[in-house]
Design an enzyme around this catalytic site. Structure first.
Site, mmCIF file in Angstrom:
data_model
loop_
_atom_site.group_PDB
_atom_site.id
_atom_site.type_symbol
_atom_site.label_atom_id
_atom_site.label_comp_id
_atom_site.label_asym_id
_atom_site.label_seq_id
_atom_site.Cartn_x
_atom_site.Cartn_y
_atom_site.Cartn_z
ATOM 1 N N VAL A 191 2.540 7.733 -1.066
ATOM 2 C CA VAL A 191 1.210 7.939 -0.504
ATOM 3 C C VAL A 191 1.364 8.539 0.886
ATOM 4 C CG1 VAL A 191 -0.961 6.849 0.184
ATOM 5 C CG2 VAL A 191 0.302 5.959 -1.781
ATOM 6 N N ASP A 199 -4.289 -4.836 -11.363
ATOM 7 C CA ASP A 199 -3.421 -5.145 -10.215
ATOM 8 C C ASP A 199 -4.270 -5.439 -8.979
ATOM 9 O OD1 ASP A 199 -1.025 -5.640 -8.925
ATOM 10 O OD2 ASP A 199 -0.641 -3.533 -8.441
#
Length: 295
Positions: free
Chosen positions: A44, A154
């Site tokens: 990211v 998640d």
């Protein structure tokens, strides 16, 4: 062109460079900034859209040996986008295929964003009023996802981003996401300390009970400053020990979400109608009428 059915939606996406339209190259539209983090699926980065300076989040996903796992996040976010999105779910702005390597997703990034893990680490256990504000937004976002055929799988503090100016939150990181189904799942790519007893015991779970268990762990984390279970035997024991002073109503909701038997856990709608949730509505309305400010 490949297709995948998610709920009632058919999402199409291209896995080769042949397309009916020509997309401008990534470098001509975005600037890639510093690395923010990396994991098993990719990395990211911070980024900026060149046309207007908008700050964005750039997320890479590598191809794997299985059929579509690296593109599941793309599929899940495309479904959300196709139905208008939700304020508590991160919005995908664009995506690119990197030939032979995977996908690059361009996601919105709140200008004052901080993930909930760091938010709690810096401030410690949250006041129940603030925890309730965050929790309600998260549950509403999950209701939206489930209603449109997506399960996140998640939910944890690291996958919730807080805008520290407005105190609004967004669910991020759909790398473990999947099409929602009523039958049990036999694979799990989420975070083990947020997984339910049935996964630990029998490697099987259903979407809603899994989500609700993770919400129980998350709410405990917010009001106590840490997660309730670290070891498999503690997860299977399903008996959280409150390390801080927490109201009886909040404890009641957490214990309900952390019921050992999946069928005894509440639905998302039942969570929203729990007395602890309803008791904070007046306070939240009062807070929302005040000028926004950073904590």
């Amino acid at each position: 062109m490949h297709y995948i059915c998610v709920g009632l939606h058919i999402v199409s996406y291209t896995l080769n460079t042949t397309s009916l339209f020509v997309k401008e190259p990534f470098d001509s539209q975005y600037h890639c900034g510093a690395l923010l983090g990396s994991g098993g699926f990719g990395s990211v980065f911070s980024g900026q859209r060149l046309c207007d300076g908008l700050q964005v989040r750039l997320q890479t996903h590598s191809f794997t040996s299985a059929f579509i796992p690296s593109s599941l996040e793309l599929v899940c976010l495309s479904v959300c986008l196709s139905v208008g999105g939700h304020a508590s779910v991160v919005r995908m702005l664009d995506w690119f295929e990197v030939e032979g390597r995977g996908f690059l997703l361009v996601l919105e990034r709140p200008p004052h964003g901080q993930d909930l893990f760091d938010f709690i680490t810096e401030r410690g256990a949250l006041p129940e009023r603030l925890a309730l504000r965050f929790f309600r937004q998260i549950v509403e976002g999950l209701r939206f996802l489930h209603a449109h055929g997506v399960v996140h799988r998640d939910i944890k503090d690291e996958n919730i981003v807080v805008d520290t100016r407005t105190l609004d939150v967004k669910i991020i990181d759909f790398g473990s996401g999947a099409p929602l189904k009523e039958t049990p799942y036999s694979e799990f790519e989420g975070t083990r300390v947020y997984s339910p007893p049935e996964w630990i015991v029998s490697q099987s779970y259903e979407a809603v009970p899994l989500t609700v268990w993770s919400l129980g762990v998350l709410l405990f984390d917010m009001v106590c400053g840490d997660i309730p279970f670290e070891r498999d035997q503690d997860i299977v024991g399903a008996a959280p020990v409150f390390t801080r002073r927490v109201s009886k109503e909040c404890q009641s909701l957490i214990r309900w979400c952390l019921s050992y038997r999946p069928e005894e856990r509440p639905t998302l709608e039942e969570i929203l109608s729990h007395p602890w949730m309803e008791g904070g509505e007046a306070e939240e309305e009062e807070h929302s009428s005040l000028p926004n400010q950073s904590l």
